[in-house]
Design a protein around this motif. Structure first.
Motif, PDB file in Angstrom:
ATOM      1  N   GLY A 234     -62.345 -61.925 -10.035  1.00  0.00           N
ATOM      2  CA  GLY A 234     -61.980 -62.682 -11.286  1.00  0.00           C
ATOM      3  C   GLY A 234     -62.938 -62.552 -12.586  1.00  0.00           C
ATOM      4  N   PHE A 235     -64.116 -61.962 -12.790  1.00  0.00           N
ATOM      5  CA  PHE A 235     -64.434 -61.119 -13.938  1.00  0.00           C
ATOM      6  C   PHE A 235     -63.546 -59.648 -14.248  1.00  0.00           C
ATOM      7  N   VAL A 236     -62.424 -59.214 -13.864  1.00  0.00           N
ATOM      8  CA  VAL A 236     -61.815 -58.112 -14.034  1.00  0.00           C
ATOM      9  C   VAL A 236     -60.553 -58.419 -14.426  1.00  0.00           C
ATOM     10  N   ARG A 237     -60.251 -60.226 -13.889  1.00  0.00           N
ATOM     11  CA  ARG A 237     -58.849 -60.781 -14.477  1.00  0.00           C
ATOM     12  C   ARG A 237     -59.066 -61.288 -15.972  1.00  0.00           C
ATOM     13  N   ALA A 243     -58.487 -59.036 -23.284  1.00  0.00           N
ATOM     14  CA  ALA A 243     -57.626 -57.971 -24.251  1.00  0.00           C
ATOM     15  C   ALA A 243     -56.315 -57.880 -24.420  1.00  0.00           C
ATOM     16  N   ALA A 244     -55.430 -58.431 -23.440  1.00  0.00           N
ATOM     17  CA  ALA A 244     -54.445 -58.720 -23.564  1.00  0.00           C
ATOM     18  C   ALA A 244     -53.556 -59.557 -24.535  1.00  0.00           C
ATOM     19  N   SER A 245     -54.489 -60.318 -25.066  1.00  0.00           N
ATOM     20  CA  SER A 245     -54.546 -61.642 -25.905  1.00  0.00           C
ATOM     21  C   SER A 245     -54.801 -61.889 -26.978  1.00  0.00           C
ATOM     22  N   GLY A 246     -55.688 -60.187 -26.799  1.00  0.00           N
ATOM     23  CA  GLY A 246     -55.561 -59.965 -28.706  1.00  0.00           C
ATOM     24  C   GLY A 246     -57.197 -60.397 -28.746  1.00  0.00           C
ATOM     25  N   LEU A 251     -66.237 -56.689 -21.581  1.00  0.00           N
ATOM     26  CA  LEU A 251     -66.162 -55.566 -21.326  1.00  0.00           C
ATOM     27  C   LEU A 251     -64.732 -54.466 -21.288  1.00  0.00           C
ATOM     28  N   ASP A 252     -65.364 -53.761 -21.756  1.00  0.00           N
ATOM     29  CA  ASP A 252     -63.490 -52.500 -22.583  1.00  0.00           C
ATOM     30  C   ASP A 252     -63.437 -52.171 -21.393  1.00  0.00           C
ATOM     31  N   LEU A 253     -62.549 -52.623 -20.626  1.00  0.00           N
ATOM     32  CA  LEU A 253     -62.147 -52.056 -18.979  1.00  0.00           C
ATOM     33  C   LEU A 253     -61.524 -50.312 -19.434  1.00  0.00           C
ATOM     34  N   ALA A 254     -61.071 -50.298 -20.088  1.00  0.00           N
ATOM     35  CA  ALA A 254     -60.077 -48.602 -21.409  1.00  0.00           C
ATOM     36  C   ALA A 254     -61.251 -47.655 -20.574  1.00  0.00           C
ATOM     37  N   VAL A 255     -62.735 -47.560 -20.415  1.00  0.00           N
ATOM     38  CA  VAL A 255     -63.280 -47.224 -20.966  1.00  0.00           C
ATOM     39  C   VAL A 255     -64.238 -46.552 -19.645  1.00  0.00           C
ATOM     40  N   PHE A 256     -63.284 -47.107 -17.726  1.00  0.00           N
ATOM     41  CA  PHE A 256     -63.244 -46.633 -16.903  1.00  0.00           C
ATOM     42  C   PHE A 256     -62.218 -45.627 -16.669  1.00  0.00           C
ATOM     43  N   ALA A 257     -61.496 -45.766 -18.025  1.00  0.00           N
ATOM     44  CA  ALA A 257     -59.663 -44.287 -17.960  1.00  0.00           C
ATOM     45  C   ALA A 257     -60.135 -43.424 -18.632  1.00  0.00           C
ATOM     46  N   GLU A 376     -65.688 -44.984 -29.573  1.00  0.00           N
ATOM     47  CA  GLU A 376     -65.819 -46.158 -30.546  1.00  0.00           C
ATOM     48  C   GLU A 376     -66.351 -46.735 -28.499  1.00  0.00           C
ATOM     49  N   ARG A 377     -66.040 -46.145 -27.738  1.00  0.00           N
ATOM     50  CA  ARG A 377     -65.973 -47.009 -26.225  1.00  0.00           C
ATOM     51  C   ARG A 377     -67.675 -46.760 -26.466  1.00  0.00           C
ATOM     52  N   ALA A 378     -68.794 -45.928 -27.065  1.00  0.00           N
ATOM     53  CA  ALA A 378     -69.493 -45.969 -26.577  1.00  0.00           C
ATOM     54  C   ALA A 378     -70.126 -46.836 -26.211  1.00  0.00           C
ATOM     55  N   GLY A 379     -70.873 -48.316 -27.192  1.00  0.00           N
ATOM     56  CA  GLY A 379     -71.479 -49.380 -26.049  1.00  0.00           C
ATOM     57  C   GLY A 379     -71.143 -49.880 -25.016  1.00  0.00           C
ATOM     58  N   ALA A 380     -69.614 -50.019 -24.746  1.00  0.00           N
ATOM     59  CA  ALA A 380     -69.005 -50.496 -22.873  1.00  0.00           C
ATOM     60  C   ALA A 380     -69.612 -49.618 -22.278  1.00  0.00           C
TER      61      ALA A 380
END
Length: 446
Positions: A234-237, A243-246, A251-257, A376-380
């Motif tokens: 649920g947290f991930v969703r 993020a999709a809603s702007g 947590l910026d999940l893009a960091v895992f990419a 730019e993703r260092a904080g996450a």
């Protein structure tokens, strides 16, 4: 520059306090009449609150300023340390330890962000190396420092000195913050703080750890463990939806990419879990199993510190697989010493090898994980890395403790071997990660 030592002192204290309590566990059990679950919560409660609060605290730094949140965290940590040292019973101590964990969570992401503000280029890489060294040294020195404080018994405080020693150090560091640490710009809208996401991640982590601590005694904990997966999902969703809603997610999940980031996190979790579990097992085996005093147990554990310190001077210059293999070999030697009912000297020899492997591995592993992330993703990334460190430590200590107490009916040696089996499995996981060829990816902004 005095700014870096001020930051690293806070990092060292918050990491040390996860481990220093281990050596005091037998004294806490005797002094407060605490049961097995209570003493596990003295360790796990701190680490769990730390892990659960890290992600949201990174966001708080963005919203309110990293220096301000760092100062608030250090003030709370200092006050909570005093509360730990003055606790009249086990329940009060557990609550104070949870408060300490919350404070540590406020500190950790801000420390990494402030280091990023203070340094750049090669100096930044060196500063991250010092950060990794501070974390690693705190992890392996906790046992020795705890044993020394308990044995020295300053002012008749006993185990309470392990926590009260933080108070003067914290006050001194607080006095310097306004003079040496820079202000950082605030970003984001405070109304966007995702409290629902924070509750989901905290509840999910509690649902994982609580059954491991209480599972031997309570039937309901299976339901608690089953709830962990939907809570974390649920947290991930929710983060994806924000993020999709702007809106700004917690947590910026893009960091895992980022290439190699997720695999590095798993290795960090396993390494910190192995370190935490080893501390827990040693505290009980050396004192209750071998009958050593707190001072003697702490002295044995200095072999772990010595190995770590000596090899950390060569960290990054020795292949990671060799370093991980040293950790596995050291744990195996420790198991052999337990089987043979060997004395403290043989145990110390095994710990020296184990600490040597950790000294070669810990700082480069942390630095390599951070080096794979865009600035730019260092904080996450900092929030995730800190969460993984503490969650790994909590789970490692808790799983090892569950294996240890589960086999305790067979005697101290059998319980210790059961705990060491868990630790060897974790160290082998780190070795497997190190055997996969990879190169750090340093992202440089144009």
């Amino acid at each position: 520059m005095i700014a870096l030592p001020v930051v690293l002192v806070a990092v060292y204290m918050t990491t040390l306090d996860f481990f220093v309590a281990n050596l005091a566990v037998p004294s806490i059990r005797a002094g407060l009449g605490a049961g097995d679950a209570a003493v596990q919560f003295v360790v796990a409660g701190y680490g769990l609150a730390y892990a659960a609060g890290l992600i949201v605290s990174g966001r708080l730094g963005d919203l309110y300023g990293h220096r301000r949140v760092f100062a608030a965290g250090l003030a709370l940590f200092t006050a909570a340390s005093a509360a730990c040292g003055l606790s009249p019973d086990a329940a009060s101590l557990v609550l104070a330890r949870v408060a300490q964990g919350v404070a540590a969570a406020l500190l950790a992401p801000q420390a990494l962000t402030l280091i990023g503000v203070l340094f750049e280029g090669a100096a930044l890489a060196r500063a991250f190396g010092w950060y990794g060294a501070a974390v690693g040294l705190a992890g392996v020195s906790g046992q020795a420092i705890g044993g020394l404080l308990v044995a020295a018994d300053p002012l008749g405080l006993g185990w309470r000195a392990c926590f009260l020693v933080n108070v003067p150090i914290g006050v001194a560091a607080l006095a310097l913050i306004g003079r040496v640490l820079p202000r950082t710009p605030r970003s984001g809208d405070r109304r966007d703080l995702d409290l629902t996401g924070a509750a989901l991640i905290a509840a999910g982590l509690v649902a994982v750890v609580l059954p491991l601590v209480e599972g031997r005694e309570q039937a309901w904990t299976w339901w608690c463990l089953a709830a962990a997966a939907p809570l974390l999902a649920g947290f991930v969703r929710r983060q994806r939806r924000l993020a999709a809603s702007g809106r700004a997610p917690l947590l910026d999940l893009a960091v895992f990419a980022e290439k190699g980031f997720a695999g590095g996190l798993v290795a960090v979790a396993l390494l910190f879990g192995t370190s935490a579990g080893l501390s827990f097992v040693l505290a009980l085996y050396l004192q209750d199993g071998l009958g050593l005093s707190a001072l003697a147990a702490g002295a044995v554990c200095t072999a772990l510190n010595a190995g770590f310190f000596l090899t950390s001077l060569r960290a990054g210059r020795v292949p990671a697989p060799f370093a991980a293999l040293m950790v596995v070999a050291g744990l195996a030697l420790l198991g052999y010493a337990v089987i043979r009912a060997a004395g403290p000297y043989q145990v110390a020899s095994a710990l020296f090898v184990t600490g040597g492997g950790m000294g070669l591995l810990m700082s480069p592993l942390i630095s390599s994980v951070l080096s794979r992330v865009r600035r730019e993703r260092a904080g996450a990334a900092a929030g995730v890395l800190g969460t993984v460190q503490e969650a790994g430590g909590v789970l490692g200590g808790t799983v090892t403790g569950a294996a240890f107490f589960g086999a305790l009916d067979g005697g101290w040696a059998a319980a210790t071997l059961a705990g060491l089996a868990v630790l060897v499995a974790g160290a082998l996981g780190v070795l497997a990660h190190c055997l996969v060829p990879s190169k750090p990816v340093i992202h440089v902004n144009p």
